[in-house]
Design a protein around this motif. Structure first.
Motif, short mmCIF file in Angstrom:
data_model
loop_
_atom_site.label_atom_id
_atom_site.label_comp_id
_atom_site.label_asym_id
_atom_site.label_seq_id
_atom_site.Cartn_x
_atom_site.Cartn_y
_atom_site.Cartn_z
N ILE A 292 24.57 25.55 -3.24
CA ILE A 292 23.23 25.10 -3.59
C ILE A 292 23.27 23.86 -4.48
O ILE A 292 22.66 22.83 -4.18
N THR A 293 23.99 23.94 -5.59
CA THR A 293 24.07 22.79 -6.49
C THR A 293 24.81 21.63 -5.84
O THR A 293 24.54 20.46 -6.16
N ALA A 294 25.73 21.94 -4.92
CA ALA A 294 26.41 20.86 -4.21
C ALA A 294 25.43 20.08 -3.34
O ALA A 294 25.55 18.86 -3.18
N ALA A 295 24.46 20.77 -2.75
CA ALA A 295 23.48 20.08 -1.92
C ALA A 295 22.63 19.12 -2.74
O ALA A 295 22.20 18.07 -2.24
N ILE A 296 22.38 19.46 -4.00
CA ILE A 296 21.62 18.55 -4.87
C ILE A 296 22.42 17.28 -5.13
O ILE A 296 21.89 16.17 -5.08
N CYS A 297 23.71 17.43 -5.41
CA CYS A 297 24.53 16.28 -5.80
C CYS A 297 25.08 15.51 -4.61
O CYS A 297 25.42 14.33 -4.75
N ALA A 298 25.19 16.14 -3.45
CA ALA A 298 25.78 15.47 -2.28
C ALA A 298 24.73 14.85 -1.38
O ALA A 298 25.08 14.15 -0.43
N GLY A 299 23.45 15.07 -1.65
CA GLY A 299 22.39 14.57 -0.79
C GLY A 299 21.93 13.18 -1.16
O GLY A 299 22.37 12.58 -2.16
N PRO A 300 21.02 12.63 -0.38
CA PRO A 300 20.55 11.26 -0.61
C PRO A 300 19.79 11.07 -1.91
O PRO A 300 19.66 9.94 -2.39
N GLU A 301 19.26 12.16 -2.49
CA GLU A 301 18.58 12.02 -3.77
C GLU A 301 19.55 11.65 -4.88
O GLU A 301 19.15 11.08 -5.89
N SER A 302 20.83 11.97 -4.71
CA SER A 302 21.82 11.59 -5.69
C SER A 302 22.07 10.08 -5.65
O SER A 302 22.11 9.42 -6.69
N HIS A 303 22.25 9.55 -4.43
CA HIS A 303 22.37 8.10 -4.23
C HIS A 303 22.25 7.82 -2.74
O HIS A 303 22.75 8.61 -1.92
N PRO A 304 21.58 6.73 -2.34
CA PRO A 304 21.46 6.44 -0.90
C PRO A 304 22.79 6.25 -0.21
O PRO A 304 22.92 6.54 0.98
N GLN A 305 23.80 5.75 -0.92
CA GLN A 305 25.11 5.52 -0.32
C GLN A 305 26.01 6.73 -0.57
O GLN A 305 26.27 7.08 -1.73
N PRO A 306 26.49 7.40 0.48
CA PRO A 306 27.33 8.58 0.28
C PRO A 306 28.57 8.33 -0.56
O PRO A 306 28.99 9.22 -1.31
N ARG A 307 29.15 7.15 -0.47
CA ARG A 307 30.39 6.88 -1.22
C ARG A 307 30.14 6.72 -2.72
O ARG A 307 31.09 6.66 -3.50
N ARG A 308 28.88 6.68 -3.14
CA ARG A 308 28.56 6.54 -4.56
C ARG A 308 27.93 7.81 -5.15
O ARG A 308 27.26 7.75 -6.18
N ARG A 309 28.16 8.94 -4.48
CA ARG A 309 27.60 10.20 -4.98
C ARG A 309 28.60 11.01 -5.80
O ARG A 309 28.22 11.99 -6.44
N TYR A 310 29.88 10.63 -5.79
CA TYR A 310 30.86 11.41 -6.54
C TYR A 310 30.61 11.42 -8.04
O TYR A 310 30.98 12.39 -8.72
#
Length: 428
Positions: A292-310
């Motif tokens: 659940i919490t991974a979906a919050i941090c791994a989704g587009p709301e974290s950052h539009p670019q997937p490589r900048r979500r870490y």
């Protein structure tokens, strides 16, 4: 003999430039840090209540209960921080809520040292299954449509809680939802922070926003020498191992794959297993890959670019460590937040992830029947043999796929409409 020299071929001026090297200073963003904060709020405002209930069921005193919270917080913090940095993926770890729920009904039947011994054995079993690759091969064999349907089923209840919370705090829910939709239209990247801010203000004006900072001070972990009893190994270690693998690690890896990432299951699950072994003597039942919490941090709301979500994974890791060190202050603060505020913020943060996973699950007609079975079984909330609905959804979905002979894509690449993180390129 003359030296033969080979000249490099000239670079193609029309070719896409390679992706830039990772740089935390450049990659970190406010939205990613906020995603980590929201994930921590969701994590401690709900599942922590289950931990306290299990501690009461096991007749633990305040010192051992605090040590339990310290162990799961420190373990989750270290693994989230280091694994996110090492892999450049938004790796989120947490304790197992289904596993803790299992302890509510089982912990009181054994002595506390026997429970510690069961935690150790469970950690060893998870580590062995992970590093040998047996667990990873099973997970990669699951069809992509089934994985996405399971993810949609996990997120479904969080979305519905936005509206089921209306009867308890309608002003808070409607204010936060209106702020989210307005910001989504005008400033999409800050839609979730806007919902959190407006919802907090609404809560302070209506139901109240208590800021109980507890008694302060550093948490002191308590070391317990383990004991190994046969009854505890069967009644605690085996169920905890099954729950950790089936209800936590499999969905957690599925979430990452659902957003287009390629996680190394041996590294991630193996690392959480090792940390679980080290922290078991201090009362930690185990650390797992979160869903659940991974979906919050791994989704587009974290950052539009997937490589900048870490950085979101690193952010939640730091916050976990703070909660573990200063549990008397921060745990009290997170636990005091109104339930309606937690529900609406967590729900709107997962709307994008839910619609993406549901669309991917139903994208191919051949796999829709299996995806539908997986989704319905996952959302049912059923528990059989101590194992939660996410695992049974996967199992029934795969069974449906095999019976109907639908040839959907298998393997690590999921069907979610997310770009491959390491293949993202800047415009030429």
């Amino acid at each position: 003999m003359a030296e033969h020299r080979t000249l490099d071929a000239p670079a193609d001026p029309l070719a896409d430039p390679p992706p830039p090297a990772y740089s935390l200073r450049r990659d970190v963003s406010f939205s990613a840090l906020l995603a980590g904060l929201i994930a921590v709020v969701v994590c401690y405002s709900g599942p922590l209540v289950v931990v306290l209930a299990a501690a009461r069921a096991g007749h633990l005193d305040q010192a051992h209960t605090a040590s339990w919270i310290w162990a799961i917080s420190i373990g989750s913090g270290v693994t989230s921080l280091l694994l996110s940095w090492r892999t450049r993926l938004p790796v989120i770890t947490a304790w197992s809520t289904p596993g803790t729920a299992l302890l509510v009904s089982s912990l009181g039947a054994y002595s506390y040292p026997e429970a510690i011994g069961a935690y150790l054995v469970s950690g060893v079993a998870v580590t062995v299954l992970a590093v040998t690759g047996l667990f990873g091969r099973l997970v990669r064999a699951i069809p992509a449509a089934v994985v996405n349907a399971m993810l949609a089923g996990i997120l479904f209840s969080f979305g519905t809680e936005i509206f089921t919370s209306l009867h308890t705090a309608p002003v808070v829910v409607l204010a936060a939802l209106a702020a989210y939709l307005t910001a989504k239209r005008l400033l999409p990247r800050y839609a979730v922070p806007a919902a959190l801010l407006v919802g907090a203000v609404a809560a302070a004006c209506t139901v109240g926003l208590p800021l109980d900072l507890g008694h302060g001070g550093l948490t002191r972990p308590v070391l317990t020498v383990p004991a190994f009893g046969g009854a505890a190994l069967v009644g605690l270690a085996l169920p905890l191992t099954l729950v950790a693998l089936a209800s936590q690690n499999a969905p957690g890896l599925g979430v990452l794959r659902g957003f287009g990432y390629q996680p190394d299951d041996r590294l991630l699950v193996g690392a959480t297993g090792v940390v679980s072994i080290l922290l078991a003597p201090f009362g930690g039942p185990g650390v797992n890959i979160a869903a659940i919490t991974a979906a919050i941090c791994a989704g587009p709301e974290s950052h539009p670019q997937p490589r900048r979500r870490y950085p979101a994974g690193m952010s939640i890791g730091v916050l976990y460590l703070l909660v573990g060190c200063f549990g008397g202050v921060l745990v009290s603060l997170f636990s005091a937040l109104p339930a309606a505020l937690v529900a609406v913020v967590g729900g709107v943060a997962l709307i994008g992830a839910f619609q993406g996973s549901l669309a991917a699950a139903l994208a191919e007609e051949r796999g829709r029947e299996a995806a539908a079975v997986t989704f319905l079984a996952t959302t049912s909330g059923m528990t059989l043999f101590g194992v939660g609905a996410a695992f049974w959804g996967l199992l029934l979905g795969v069974g449906t796929q095999l019976v109907l002979g639908a040839g959907t894509a298998r393997g690590g690449r999921s069907g979610a409409a997310q770009p491959e993180p390491r293949a993202v390129r800047k415009p030429g």
